[in-house]
Design an enzyme around this catalytic site. Structure first.
Site, mmCIF file in Angstrom:
data_model
loop_
_atom_site.group_PDB
_atom_site.id
_atom_site.type_symbol
_atom_site.label_atom_id
_atom_site.label_comp_id
_atom_site.label_asym_id
_atom_site.label_seq_id
_atom_site.Cartn_x
_atom_site.Cartn_y
_atom_site.Cartn_z
ATOM 1 N N TYR A 143 -1.564 -0.450 10.746
ATOM 2 C CA TYR A 143 -1.760 -0.953 9.595
ATOM 3 C C TYR A 143 -0.578 -0.436 8.625
ATOM 4 O O TYR A 143 0.119 -1.488 7.844
ATOM 5 C CB TYR A 143 -2.853 -0.186 8.657
ATOM 6 N N SER A 180 0.873 -1.290 0.160
ATOM 7 C CA SER A 180 -0.022 0.015 0.011
ATOM 8 C C SER A 180 0.831 1.483 0.024
ATOM 9 O O SER A 180 2.106 1.189 0.447
ATOM 10 C CB SER A 180 -0.816 -0.009 1.312
#
Length: 256
Positions: free
Chosen positions: A165, A152
């Site tokens: 995350y 990501s």
């Protein structure tokens, strides 16, 4: 499934998180390139629907219900793929969980679940697959194999409210690069793809308040679609044997 070409004809791919979003779209793209595809995720009903669609279009699929947080299930998924489809040439580690919010308000159970799926599960799947990928690179007609890890933008830039995350996605990037260096000489290519904002179900793991904050953050920009990321993965794994795409960052045009 739109026909693309036969670049992956005779090969087998395993895609985790294949029940929706980027995983489902990637399975479609790889099948369109001619690969047989093992579809791995927790939601067997979604996998069966995808399998039926791909098979009706001439593809070959294998449905495997598994939770990436459990190593035994991960290893069984890899072994079933090799046993039932005959080999393993491409591994796409896409399964992921995104639970956002301030660190002080988080539960460590949420953090642990993200680490278990986003990082440890990815590592366990890769570990189980490596011998089979090396064999495919040594013996297959293409003489190359691929691991594609979906990270990501959060694996490159840390954001407040995303601490755990981001930690998992930074870990994916580091793991991918170290593994790439280890396997390059055997023609097992390791790539990491880092999408920006994508219109998928991933945000739905969060509270309505967090989802609203995400909407405000990205405003009215046109987000990536799952197929955009899947096409990127398809590009990576169909390069000639001498070409390795180690890292690709893919953002919506308007995302800064």
């Amino acid at each position: 499934m739109d026909a693309v070409d036969a670049a992956l004809e005779g090969t087998v791919a395993l895609v985790t998180g294949a029940s929706s979003g980027i995983g489902a779209a990637t399975a479609e793209v790889l099948a369109a390139h001619g690969a047989a595809v093992a579809l791995v995720a927790r939601r067997a009903d979604r996998l069966e629907e995808l399998s039926a669609r791909l098979n009706a279009a001439g593809g070959t699929t294998l449905v495997i219900a598994a939770d990436m947080a459990y190593e035994a299930q991960v290893r069984e998924a890899v072994e079933r793929t090799v046993t039932e489809l005959g080999r393993l040439d491409t591994l796409v580690n896409n399964a992921g969980l995104m639970i956002l919010g301030p660190a002080a308000a988080a539960t460590t159970d949420e953090w642990r679940r993200m680490v278990d799926i986003n990082l440890t599960g990815l590592m366990n799947t890769t570990h189980a697959a490596l011998p089979h990928l090396a064999a495919a690179a040594a013996e297959g007609s293409r003489r190359v194999a691929d691991v594609v890890n979906v990270s990501s933008v959060a694996g490159r830039v840390a954001f407040a409210g995303s601490s755990a995350y981001c930690a998992t996605k930074y870990g994916v990037v580091a793991f991918s690069e170290a593994l790439r260096q280890e396997t390059a000489g055997r023609h097992v290519r390791v790539s990491v793809v880092e999408p920006g904002a994508v219109d998928t179900e991933l945000r739905e793991h969060n509270s309505p308040e967090v989802q609203e904050a995400l909407t405000r953050r990205f405003g009215s920009i046109e987000r990536l679609r799952a197929r955009d990321v899947a096409d990127t993965i398809g590009y990576v794994v169909t390069r000639p044997r001498h070409v390795a795409v180690a890292e690709l960052l893919v953002r919506p045009t308007e995302q800064v």
